[in-house]
Scaffold this motif. Structure first.
Motif, short mmCIF file in Angstrom:
data_model
loop_
_atom_site.label_atom_id
_atom_site.label_comp_id
_atom_site.label_asym_id
_atom_site.label_seq_id
_atom_site.Cartn_x
_atom_site.Cartn_y
_atom_site.Cartn_z
N ASP A 202 0.72 -1.48 -0.35
CA ASP A 202 0.04 0.08 0.23
C ASP A 202 0.96 1.70 0.16
O ASP A 202 0.39 1.58 -0.75
CB ASP A 202 -0.76 -0.09 1.54
N TRP A 203 2.07 1.46 0.79
CA TRP A 203 3.03 2.31 1.08
C TRP A 203 3.79 2.57 -0.17
O TRP A 203 4.32 3.87 -0.59
CB TRP A 203 3.13 2.79 2.42
N ALA A 204 4.40 1.47 -0.16
CA ALA A 204 6.05 0.97 -1.36
C ALA A 204 5.26 1.55 -2.61
O ALA A 204 5.88 1.70 -3.96
CB ALA A 204 5.47 -0.21 -1.35
N GLY A 205 4.00 1.21 -3.17
CA GLY A 205 3.08 1.97 -4.05
C GLY A 205 3.89 3.38 -4.45
O GLY A 205 4.21 3.22 -6.03
N GLU A 206 3.90 3.80 -3.72
CA GLU A 206 4.52 5.43 -4.29
C GLU A 206 5.92 5.53 -4.75
O GLU A 206 6.10 5.87 -5.66
CB GLU A 206 4.51 6.51 -2.81
N TYR A 207 7.05 4.53 -5.12
CA TYR A 207 7.73 4.31 -5.72
C TYR A 207 7.69 4.36 -7.34
O TYR A 207 8.19 4.21 -8.09
CB TYR A 207 8.90 3.24 -5.38
#
Length: 98
Positions: A17-22
């Motif tokens: 969920d948060w690592a998708g920002e990459y």
């Protein structure tokens, strides 16, 4: 101020969920998926502002705890604790200003 941060159970896809920002930096990264469920368990805290120090006091349900952590709100000091990988590493890493 008293705060409560609810817990969550990641059934699969931990950190997707948060690592998708990459993907905004590297569009070649595959999409990640996660399935999470909220819980009524979490972290309770009493919080007071302190502009010069990060102070963390802990206690567990059985009464045990760690000695209070006191760090200056300076990047180098916080990075050292964050890099150690110990109990307070995550909290110190969240306060680093880049």
């Amino acid at each position: 101020m008293k705060i409560f941060v609810p817990g969550r159970l990641c059934l699969f896809g931990e950190h997707s969920d948060w690592a998708g920002e990459y993907r905004s930096v590297n569009p070649l990264l595959e999409k990640g998926y996660t399935l999470i469920v909220g819980t009524n368990q979490g972290i309770y805290a009493d919080v007071l502002p302190n502009p010069t120090e990060l102070i963390i006091r802990t206690s567990f349900n059985d009464g045990r705890g760690y000695e209070p952590l006191r760090l200056p709100m300076e990047s180098n000091a916080l990075k050292c604790i964050a890099a150690e990988g110990g109990f307070f590493s995550y909290a110190a890493g969240q306060h680093i200003k880049f």
